[in-house]
Design an enzyme around this catalytic site. Structure first.
Site, PDB file in Angstrom:
ATOM      1  N   GLU A  13     -82.807   9.825-115.347  1.00 44.59           N
ATOM      2  CA  GLU A  13     -82.124   9.401-114.128  1.00 44.59           C
ATOM      3  C   GLU A  13     -80.660   9.745-114.331  1.00 44.59           C
ATOM      4  OE1 GLU A  13     -79.532   7.265-112.488  1.00 44.59           O
ATOM      5  OE2 GLU A  13     -80.696   5.420-112.687  1.00 44.59           O
ATOM      6  N   CYS A  69     -74.936   4.058-110.393  1.00 44.48           N
ATOM      7  CA  CYS A  69     -75.506   5.359-110.052  1.00 44.48           C
ATOM      8  C   CYS A  69     -75.796   5.473-108.566  1.00 44.48           C
ATOM      9  CB  CYS A  69     -76.777   5.615-110.854  1.00 44.48           C
ATOM     10  SG  CYS A  69     -78.050   4.354-110.616  1.00 44.48           S
TER      11      CYS A  69
END
Length: 473
Positions: free
Chosen positions: A221, A258
């Site tokens: 990720e 994020c």
């Protein structure tokens, strides 16, 4: 502990972890969750000393972490995660069809890379660890240097809890140090890697994983810009509200998420832009290296002709702005994540929004703010191609841990199409195996004719619901 020692112990625990029942593994996870909850005050105090994220945020993150553990306990006891499928033999078919039965089985030892910005939820006992242990994969966590003492304390709690719950020795371990990362990925016993971090770091480790003599899956990720599109009617109706929501979202945790909205498309002469107001100060960032990278990133954005600072300053969150012609001429403005409290407004008109969106790379999220008068369908279709989660009239810095969540996206958001959050995160650490014409006594319980586990299964093409099995809890 050295990488080789940790992975050797994990390999030694593989057979016992895979053989444990779903109910037993669920008990491991619930015991760990209870232990973390019992030690939450001490853990949060230590975490705040190392990260300065604040006790309110950190207590919430402990709750999210223990909720994740309990969710995965529910996932494995519910049973559908195993994807049990039975096709009975059909000797009358042309050609004749054999008896075939398929399910998912654990890969083996998993290397997990802890993240800097979530010292609990994406760290030692975070979602990657929970989802791997849930399906019977031993875990070795590479801890993050942003919170070393917290990592050690959390690991000790996890190890004691697993031991008390009867988990096999070696099913969980940790390693430290920069050099341990590549060594973990390349170790002969590692069967998969879960990583949360930068695009550059993730890509380097991804290349090591696929460059092994025996390539293994790397679930990274990575970076994400998370575009937001504010449509004209929404801007007209609630510009001030949208401005407040944007500032709160992009500055949350000093912008170290994020899912921070990094690029926001606003109509030219936007009410949202006019209403933006930011605080003069921001909390400290997680590490000096992250701060230095943030400053460099902001400098590069502001060095681009046509990019202006419209709110905030170097002591706190910053809001920059440019028009679509500028970003189309300089597409890196739409592709370069700056980790921290900064966002770029892009002023568009009726003809320029599509061209700007076509310059973007994929993200974890994309957000739409619109009213019924706005024509959004074509733009939503474009955003679906760019992101793994499309939000409407909200902000992306909140990832619910549920059965339906998807936290992923096309490259460079992630290196795969799987999620790292939510129930289906377990799928990363499983592989399918089919049994053809196998004797009943040699089949795994999930595939035996009388369904002793009582789990949902697809039999001869028909999905059958769970039953009151003998061992299912």
């Amino acid at each position: 502990m050295s990488v080789d020692s940790a992975m050797t112990e994990a390999a030694g625990a593989t057979a016992a972890a895979a053989a444990a029942s779903d109910r037993e593994r669920a008990d491991w996870l619930r015991t760990v969750a209870d232990a973390l909850d019992a030690n939450a005050v001490d853990l949060v105090t230590l975490a705040d000393e190392e990260t300065q994220l604040g006790e309110t945020r950190l207590f919430g993150e402990v709750t999210r972490t223990t909720s994740q553990l309990r969710l995965f306990a529910e996932v494995v006891t519910e049973g559908s995660y195993i994807e049990a499928v039975i096709d009975h033999a059909r000797p009358e078919a042309t050609p004749p069809l054999p008896d075939l039965r398929r399910l998912l089985r654990p890969l083996g030892p998993v290397a997990v890379f802890a993240a800097s910005n979530f010292p609990f939820a994406f760290s030692v006992a975070g979602g990657d660890t929970a989802s791997a242990l849930a399906v019977g994969c031993p875990v070795v966590v590479k801890t993050h240097p942003a919170h070393p003492e917290l990592s050690r304390r959390t690991a000790a709690i996890v190890e004691r809890a697993l031991q008390g719950a009867g988990a096999p020795s070696g099913v969980f371990g940790t390693v430290e140090g920069f050099d341990s990362g590549p060594a973990l990925v390349q170790h002969r016993a590692t069967t998969a890697v879960a990583f949360t971090g930068s695009t550059a770091g993730g890509r380097a480790l991804f290349d090591l994983a696929v460059g092994r003599p025996d390539p293994i899956p790397f679930y990274g990720e990575l970076g994400s810009i998370n575009p937001v599109v504010i449509f004209p009617a929404a801007d007209e109706a609630r510009g001030a509200e949208l401005a407040d929501g944007l500032v709160a979202s992009m500055s949350l945790g000093a912008g170290q998420f994020c899912t921070k909205p990094g690029v926001v498309f606003v109509p030219r002469d936007s009410n949202t832009e006019t209403a933006i107001d930011v605080e003069a100060t921001a909390p400290p960032m997680l590490t000096p290296a992250i701060r230095a990278a943030f400053d460099r990133g902001v400098d590069e954005l502001l060095a681009t002709p046509g990019v202006d600072l419209i709110a905030g300053g170097r002591g706190g969150p910053l809001v920059l702005a440019a028009d679509t012609a500028t970003v189309i001429a300089n597409p890196l403005l739409l592709r370069t994540e700056v980790f921290g409290a900064v966002t770029l407004l892009v002023r568009y008109d009726d003809t320029s929004l599509t061209g700007a969106l076509e310059c973007m790379e994929a993200s974890l999220t994309a957000t739409v703010h619109a009213e019924s008068a706005d024509d959004v369908r074509d733009i939503v279709t474009k955003l679906e191609r760019l992101a793994g989660r499309v939000l409407f009239d909200g902000w992306p810095t909140g990832v619910a841990v549920t059965w339906s969540q998807h936290h992923g996206g096309p490259w460079p958001a992630t290196t795969s199409q799987f999620t790292s959050v939510g129930a289906t995160a377990v799928r990363r650490f499983l592989r399918p195996i089919a049994y053809q014409s196998a004797p009943e006594e040699l089949l795994p319980p999930a595939l035996q004719e009388h369904n002793p586990l009582g789990i949902p299964r697809r039999v001869d093409g028909v999905l059958e619901p769970a039953t009151a099995g003998e061992v299912r809890s």
